[in-house]
Design a protein around this motif. Sequence first.
Motif, PDB file in Angstrom:
ATOM      1  N   ALA A   7       0.830  -1.214   0.000  1.00 62.44           N
ATOM      2  CA  ALA A   7       0.000   0.000   0.000  1.00 62.44           C
ATOM      3  C   ALA A   7       0.860   1.258   0.000  1.00 62.44           C
ATOM      4  CB  ALA A   7      -0.935  -0.011   1.206  1.00 62.44           C
ATOM      5  N   VAL A   8       1.940   1.238   0.778  1.00 63.85           N
ATOM      6  CA  VAL A   8       2.838   2.399   0.821  1.00 63.85           C
ATOM      7  C   VAL A   8       3.562   2.546  -0.515  1.00 63.85           C
ATOM      8  CG1 VAL A   8       4.890   3.357   1.925  1.00 63.85           C
ATOM      9  CG2 VAL A   8       3.103   2.327   3.310  1.00 63.85           C
ATOM     10  N   TRP A   9       4.019   1.443  -1.067  1.00 63.99           N
ATOM     11  CA  TRP A   9       4.706   1.498  -2.358  1.00 63.99           C
ATOM     12  C   TRP A   9       3.759   2.017  -3.440  1.00 63.99           C
ATOM     13  CZ3 TRP A   9       9.454  -1.206  -4.132  1.00 63.99           C
ATOM     14  CH2 TRP A   9      10.345  -1.396  -3.087  1.00 63.99           C
ATOM     15  N   ASP A  10       2.518   1.558  -3.430  1.00 58.36           N
ATOM     16  CA  ASP A  10       1.535   2.051  -4.388  1.00 58.36           C
ATOM     17  C   ASP A  10       1.319   3.554  -4.228  1.00 58.36           C
ATOM     18  OD1 ASP A  10       1.212  -0.491  -5.427  1.00 58.36           O
ATOM     19  OD2 ASP A  10      -0.681  -0.879  -4.368  1.00 58.36           O
ATOM     20  N   GLN A  11       1.296   4.032  -2.983  1.00 58.23           N
ATOM     21  CA  GLN A  11       1.135   5.459  -2.729  1.00 58.23           C
ATOM     22  C   GLN A  11       2.324   6.255  -3.268  1.00 58.23           C
ATOM     23  OE1 GLN A  11      -1.458   7.185  -1.645  1.00 58.23           O
ATOM     24  NE2 GLN A  11      -0.284   9.072  -1.880  1.00 58.23           N
ATOM     25  N   MET A  12       3.541   5.734  -3.091  1.00 63.00           N
ATOM     26  CA  MET A  12       4.736   6.425  -3.591  1.00 63.00           C
ATOM     27  C   MET A  12       4.739   6.472  -5.121  1.00 63.00           C
ATOM     28  SD  MET A  12       6.252   7.369  -0.867  1.00 63.00           S
ATOM     29  CE  MET A  12       4.796   7.293   0.151  1.00 63.00           C
ATOM     30  N   ILE A  13       4.283   5.400  -5.754  1.00 69.44           N
ATOM     31  CA  ILE A  13       4.183   5.395  -7.218  1.00 69.44           C
ATOM     32  C   ILE A  13       3.133   6.409  -7.661  1.00 69.44           C
ATOM     33  CG2 ILE A  13       3.456   4.013  -9.213  1.00 69.44           C
ATOM     34  CD1 ILE A  13       4.770   1.612  -7.754  1.00 69.44           C
ATOM     35  N   GLN A  14       2.032   6.475  -6.948  1.00 70.38           N
ATOM     36  CA  GLN A  14       0.992   7.461  -7.267  1.00 70.38           C
ATOM     37  C   GLN A  14       1.531   8.881  -7.131  1.00 70.38           C
ATOM     38  OE1 GLN A  14      -1.711   6.576  -8.612  1.00 70.38           O
ATOM     39  NE2 GLN A  14      -2.795   8.502  -8.656  1.00 70.38           N
ATOM     40  N   GLU A  15       2.318   9.136  -6.089  1.00 71.21           N
ATOM     41  CA  GLU A  15       2.918  10.469  -5.912  1.00 71.21           C
ATOM     42  C   GLU A  15       3.883  10.788  -7.049  1.00 71.21           C
ATOM     43  OE1 GLU A  15       4.590  11.042  -2.011  1.00 71.21           O
ATOM     44  OE2 GLU A  15       2.761  10.342  -1.026  1.00 71.21           O
ATOM     45  N   ALA A  16       4.674   9.806  -7.467  1.00 71.15           N
ATOM     46  CA  ALA A  16       5.578  10.024  -8.604  1.00 71.15           C
ATOM     47  C   ALA A  16       4.779  10.284  -9.875  1.00 71.15           C
ATOM     48  CB  ALA A  16       6.502   8.822  -8.793  1.00 71.15           C
ATOM     49  N   ASN A  17       3.654   9.589 -10.037  1.00 71.27           N
ATOM     50  CA  ASN A  17       2.795   9.835 -11.193  1.00 71.27           C
ATOM     51  C   ASN A  17       2.264  11.261 -11.190  1.00 71.27           C
ATOM     52  OD1 ASN A  17       3.151   7.228 -12.084  1.00 71.27           O
ATOM     53  ND2 ASN A  17       1.192   6.491 -11.293  1.00 71.27           N
ATOM     54  N   GLU A  18       1.905  11.760 -10.011  1.00 67.69           N
ATOM     55  CA  GLU A  18       1.419  13.139  -9.913  1.00 67.69           C
ATOM     56  C   GLU A  18       2.514  14.133 -10.288  1.00 67.69           C
ATOM     57  OE1 GLU A  18      -1.677  14.260  -9.430  1.00 67.69           O
ATOM     58  OE2 GLU A  18      -2.283  12.155  -9.432  1.00 67.69           O
ATOM     59  N   VAL A  19       3.748  13.859  -9.877  1.00 71.66           N
ATOM     60  CA  VAL A  19       4.871  14.736 -10.221  1.00 71.66           C
ATOM     61  C   VAL A  19       5.050  14.777 -11.736  1.00 71.66           C
ATOM     62  CG1 VAL A  19       7.385  14.978 -10.086  1.00 71.66           C
ATOM     63  CG2 VAL A  19       6.076  14.435  -8.023  1.00 71.66           C
ATOM     64  N   TYR A  20       4.979  13.618 -12.382  1.00 66.92           N
ATOM     65  CA  TYR A  20       5.268  13.529 -13.810  1.00 66.92           C
ATOM     66  C   TYR A  20       4.041  13.693 -14.704  1.00 66.92           C
ATOM     67  CZ  TYR A  20      10.161  12.666 -13.437  1.00 66.92           C
ATOM     68  OH  TYR A  20      11.490  12.850 -13.214  1.00 66.92           O
ATOM     69  N   ARG A  21       2.879  13.860 -14.121  1.00 67.38           N
ATOM     70  CA  ARG A  21       1.656  13.992 -14.913  1.00 67.38           C
ATOM     71  C   ARG A  21       1.712  15.191 -15.860  1.00 67.38           C
ATOM     72  NH1 ARG A  21      -3.022  11.634 -14.155  1.00 67.38           N
ATOM     73  NH2 ARG A  21      -2.442  11.028 -12.070  1.00 67.38           N
ATOM     74  N   GLY A  22       2.225  16.299 -15.426  1.00 65.32           N
ATOM     75  CA  GLY A  22       2.224  17.506 -16.243  1.00 65.32           C
ATOM     76  C   GLY A  22       3.526  17.770 -16.972  1.00 65.32           C
TER      77      GLY A  22
END
Length: 92
Positions: A7-22
Amino acid sequence: MQTGGAAVWDQMIQEANEVYRGRMHNICCDNCHSHVACALNKMDLWNVKWDMVKLCFLVFFRARFLSFRGFLLQFGPFTMLLCLILIPMKLL
């Protein structure tokens, strides 16, 4: 390393996705290797400050799925194509 499991790893990947989304994808400077390095840094994996160069060398030299045959399959066609272009031009 971050604790908390998947769950924590998934959250960190989601945060990285947010950084790279734009961000604009750039083949040399800000690419998929940078995106993965961002996620690994958020996960604090192996207490290493990850960047795209470290990640590239880690995958290229340490990946378990790589073999000499895999290397030939990956780079052989490009090398043959390059030779077919450069030999007639007498650049090789």
